[in-house]
Design a protein around this motif. Structure first.
Motif, PDB file in Angstrom:
ATOM      1  N   VAL A   1      13.087  -4.975   7.460  1.00  0.00           N
ATOM      2  CA  VAL A   1      13.772  -6.264   7.534  1.00  0.00           C
ATOM      3  C   VAL A   1      15.176  -6.217   6.955  1.00  0.00           C
ATOM      4  O   VAL A   1      16.096  -6.890   7.441  1.00  0.00           O
ATOM      5  CB  VAL A   1      12.916  -7.358   6.857  1.00  0.00           C
ATOM      6  CG1 VAL A   1      12.802  -7.118   5.361  1.00  0.00           C
ATOM      7  CG2 VAL A   1      13.491  -8.747   7.138  1.00  0.00           C
ATOM      8  N   SER A   2      15.394  -5.366   5.956  1.00  0.00           N
ATOM      9  CA  SER A   2      16.725  -5.276   5.351  1.00  0.00           C
ATOM     10  C   SER A   2      17.768  -4.711   6.316  1.00  0.00           C
ATOM     11  O   SER A   2      18.973  -4.867   6.088  1.00  0.00           O
ATOM     12  CB  SER A   2      16.675  -4.429   4.083  1.00  0.00           C
ATOM     13  OG  SER A   2      16.165  -3.137   4.354  1.00  0.00           O
ATOM     14  N   ASP A   3      17.319  -4.062   7.411  1.00  0.00           N
ATOM     15  CA  ASP A   3      18.264  -3.576   8.418  1.00  0.00           C
ATOM     16  C   ASP A   3      19.099  -4.722   8.988  1.00  0.00           C
ATOM     17  O   ASP A   3      20.218  -4.510   9.463  1.00  0.00           O
ATOM     18  CB  ASP A   3      17.534  -2.899   9.582  1.00  0.00           C
ATOM     19  CG  ASP A   3      16.775  -1.650   9.169  1.00  0.00           C
ATOM     20  OD1 ASP A   3      17.042  -1.133   8.082  1.00  0.00           O
ATOM     21  OD2 ASP A   3      15.903  -1.214   9.950  1.00  0.00           O
ATOM     22  N   PHE A   4      18.525  -5.920   8.968  1.00  0.00           N
ATOM     23  CA  PHE A   4      19.170  -7.077   9.585  1.00  0.00           C
ATOM     24  C   PHE A   4      19.524  -8.145   8.550  1.00  0.00           C
ATOM     25  O   PHE A   4      19.489  -9.345   8.838  1.00  0.00           O
ATOM     26  CB  PHE A   4      18.257  -7.660  10.668  1.00  0.00           C
ATOM     27  CG  PHE A   4      17.842  -6.669  11.717  1.00  0.00           C
ATOM     28  CD1 PHE A   4      18.788  -6.071  12.535  1.00  0.00           C
ATOM     29  CD2 PHE A   4      16.508  -6.314  11.874  1.00  0.00           C
ATOM     30  CE1 PHE A   4      18.412  -5.148  13.505  1.00  0.00           C
ATOM     31  CE2 PHE A   4      16.128  -5.394  12.838  1.00  0.00           C
ATOM     32  CZ  PHE A   4      17.084  -4.806  13.654  1.00  0.00           C
TER      33      PHE A   4
ATOM     34  N   ARG B   1       0.834  -1.202   0.000  1.00  0.00           N
ATOM     35  CA  ARG B   1       0.000   0.000   0.000  1.00  0.00           C
ATOM     36  C   ARG B   1       0.867   1.249   0.000  1.00  0.00           C
ATOM     37  O   ARG B   1       0.551   2.244  -0.695  1.00  0.00           O
ATOM     38  CB  ARG B   1      -0.939  -0.003   1.219  1.00  0.00           C
ATOM     39  CG  ARG B   1      -1.792   1.261   1.361  1.00  0.00           C
ATOM     40  CD  ARG B   1      -2.714   1.440   0.170  1.00  0.00           C
ATOM     41  NE  ARG B   1      -3.485   2.674   0.244  1.00  0.00           N
ATOM     42  CZ  ARG B   1      -3.045   3.874  -0.181  1.00  0.00           C
ATOM     43  NH1 ARG B   1      -1.832   3.980  -0.692  1.00  0.00           N
ATOM     44  NH2 ARG B   1      -3.823   4.933  -0.087  1.00  0.00           N
ATOM     45  N   GLY B   2       1.966   1.223   0.735  1.00  0.00           N
ATOM     46  CA  GLY B   2       2.864   2.365   0.745  1.00  0.00           C
ATOM     47  C   GLY B   2       3.523   2.604  -0.595  1.00  0.00           C
ATOM     48  O   GLY B   2       3.762   3.756  -0.988  1.00  0.00           O
ATOM     49  N   ARG B   3       3.810   1.526  -1.334  1.00  0.00           N
ATOM     50  CA  ARG B   3       4.438   1.677  -2.648  1.00  0.00           C
ATOM     51  C   ARG B   3       3.487   2.296  -3.676  1.00  0.00           C
ATOM     52  O   ARG B   3       3.924   2.845  -4.683  1.00  0.00           O
ATOM     53  CB  ARG B   3       4.912   0.326  -3.170  1.00  0.00           C
ATOM     54  CG  ARG B   3       5.951  -0.347  -2.336  1.00  0.00           C
ATOM     55  CD  ARG B   3       7.277   0.415  -2.322  1.00  0.00           C
ATOM     56  NE  ARG B   3       8.324  -0.426  -1.777  1.00  0.00           N
ATOM     57  CZ  ARG B   3       8.542  -0.600  -0.483  1.00  0.00           C
ATOM     58  NH1 ARG B   3       7.805   0.067   0.403  1.00  0.00           N
ATOM     59  NH2 ARG B   3       9.494  -1.403  -0.062  1.00  0.00           N
ATOM     60  N   MET B   4       2.193   2.234  -3.398  1.00  0.00           N
ATOM     61  CA  MET B   4       1.214   2.809  -4.318  1.00  0.00           C
ATOM     62  C   MET B   4       1.086   4.322  -4.128  1.00  0.00           C
ATOM     63  O   MET B   4       0.513   5.007  -4.969  1.00  0.00           O
ATOM     64  CB  MET B   4      -0.145   2.134  -4.121  1.00  0.00           C
ATOM     65  CG  MET B   4      -0.142   0.638  -4.392  1.00  0.00           C
ATOM     66  SD  MET B   4      -1.692  -0.191  -3.934  1.00  0.00           S
ATOM     67  CE  MET B   4      -2.710   0.263  -5.333  1.00  0.00           C
ATOM     68  N   SER B   5       1.617   4.820  -3.029  1.00  0.00           N
ATOM     69  CA  SER B   5       1.548   6.242  -2.706  1.00  0.00           C
ATOM     70  C   SER B   5       2.872   6.903  -3.058  1.00  0.00           C
ATOM     71  O   SER B   5       3.920   6.258  -3.070  1.00  0.00           O
ATOM     72  CB  SER B   5       1.251   6.414  -1.214  1.00  0.00           C
ATOM     73  OG  SER B   5       1.413   7.751  -0.812  1.00  0.00           O
TER      74      SER B   5
ATOM     75  N   TYR C   1      10.622   4.947   3.137  1.00  0.00           N
ATOM     76  CA  TYR C   1      11.961   4.373   3.122  1.00  0.00           C
ATOM     77  C   TYR C   1      12.323   3.760   1.771  1.00  0.00           C
ATOM     78  O   TYR C   1      13.467   3.352   1.559  1.00  0.00           O
ATOM     79  CB  TYR C   1      12.097   3.309   4.223  1.00  0.00           C
ATOM     80  CG  TYR C   1      11.135   2.146   4.076  1.00  0.00           C
ATOM     81  CD1 TYR C   1      11.472   1.034   3.309  1.00  0.00           C
ATOM     82  CD2 TYR C   1       9.901   2.146   4.697  1.00  0.00           C
ATOM     83  CE1 TYR C   1      10.604  -0.033   3.177  1.00  0.00           C
ATOM     84  CE2 TYR C   1       9.020   1.092   4.571  1.00  0.00           C
ATOM     85  CZ  TYR C   1       9.376  -0.001   3.819  1.00  0.00           C
ATOM     86  OH  TYR C   1       8.507  -1.049   3.675  1.00  0.00           O
ATOM     87  N   ALA C   2      11.364   3.666   0.859  1.00  0.00           N
ATOM     88  CA  ALA C   2      11.620   3.098  -0.465  1.00  0.00           C
ATOM     89  C   ALA C   2      10.861   3.904  -1.510  1.00  0.00           C
ATOM     90  O   ALA C   2       9.828   4.529  -1.216  1.00  0.00           O
ATOM     91  CB  ALA C   2      11.190   1.634  -0.518  1.00  0.00           C
TER      92      ALA C   2
END
Length: 341
Positions: free
Chosen positions: A280-283, A51-55, A60-61
């Motif tokens: 998740v990519s932080d780790f 949903r965030g990628r649609m906005s 963070y991406a």
């Protein structure tokens, strides 16, 4: 096959996405050049972060652009390869997006061993959701034997694993889920000590009764009214891994009645609380540990999982809308094709 199907972002949603915000269209099946391979999508993962990628709001991406294929992780089969180390028939995890076929140069792609577990688990319990649960809990939550761990969205792909790992670590696990059926599943099948229905009018009272010693770790997936019910129960030095805020993803304005910043920060100070948002990519450095531990727990029967499967790529838009409403039960997947078909 010379024609495939893809789903592109047709317009940016305002509030809850509509099916018309995503468009299904035919696409030619590409031919791999030297150093490339052709992938055919078998499984597509649907996740709240989409949903965030649609906005186009800051995040963070980078957002998906209008007219671009919707982002998503897939389990795919190599159909043709001009890339060293990959051969037709190999099964791979890849960020191919919402399409039946994709070209890959092998970046962000890894082979999947079908002998370890069903290949669909590479998108769930042995994939990004599983690693999110494993690393967020172990790195930030750091549960200790005898402590109480509360997790929202407890029947979902991330929350279900958080509670089970908490139990493995000797903690008490309390889930929050939507509806009696999900709560029964969380307790009876996943082995949580208790589960509270977030739809209950007396959520705060029931959660307090389920956590008589307070809350030492709260794994936050939801936000909103659920967070408000948990916050007063946090013990001194409690840890809060902030993984998601699905209750607000479709919001066009901040909901009324949220905790005021001054009270929030006062309690963070006086109780010495630790809040940490994470991706998740932080780790990423923990991936080998995650795969080793969770695959072992799966083999030993100490971890269980559930998949909610939708058949057909064209059904992905409606399924994503349902996910954001909490309609899924377990890890939501789209079955696009069968291996070797």
């Amino acid at each position: 096959m010379t024609t495939g199907v893809r789903i592109i972002l047709a317009s940016r949603p305002v509030g809850e996405p509509k099916e018309s915000d995503l468009r299904v269209e035919p696409m030619p099946v590409p031919v791999p050049a030297p150093g490339e391979m052709l992938l055919r999508t078998l499984w597509l993962s649907l996740d709240p972060y989409m949903r965030g990628r649609m906005s186009d709001a800051p995040s963070y991406a980078a957002p998906v652009q209008i007219g671009q294929v919707m982002e998503g992780r897939t389990v795919s089969e190599v159909i043709a390869s001009n890339l060293d180390g990959y051969a037709p028939g190999d099964i791979v995890l890849s960020p191919s997006g919402w399409q039946t076929h994709a070209i890959s140069q092998g970046k962000l792609t890894r082979k999947i061993d079908p002998s370890i577990a069903p290949i669909s688990t590479a998108l769930g319990v042995l994939g990004m959701p599983g690693m999110t649960a494993y690393t967020g809990l172990s790195e930030i939550g750091q549960p200790k034997a005898g402590e109480t761990v509360v997790v929202s969205a407890a029947s979902g792909a991330v929350g279900s694993l958080v509670g089970q790992i908490a139990k493995i670590k000797g903690a008490r696990a309390v889930g929050i889920a939507g509806g009696p059926a999900k709560c029964r599943y969380v307790v009876d099948e996943l082995g949580f000590d208790a589960c509270v229905d977030h739809r209950a009018s007396d959520l705060a009272e029931k959660l307090k009764a389920a956590c008589p010693g307070g809350v030492d770790v709260y794994f936050e997936n939801v936000g909103g009214a659920v967070f408000e019910a948990v916050f007063p129960l946090l013990n001194s030095f409690a840890r809060v891994p902030v993984c998601g805020q699905i209750a607000t993803y479709n919001a066009t304005e901040w909901p009324a009645g949220e905790l005021r910043v001054s009270k929030l920060t006062r309690d963070i100070l006086t109780k010495r609380l630790t809040f940490r948002g994470f991706i998740v990519s932080d780790f990423a450095a923990r991936q080998a540990d995650f795969l080793r531990d969770v695959s072992t727990w799966l083999r030993e029967g100490r971890i269980r999982y559930r998949e909610d499967i939708v058949d057909g790529l064209e059904k992905a838009p409606r399924a994503l809308i349902g996910l954001l409403r909490g309609e899924n039960f377990g890890k939501l997947l789209v079955r696009v094709a069968a291996p070797g078909a």
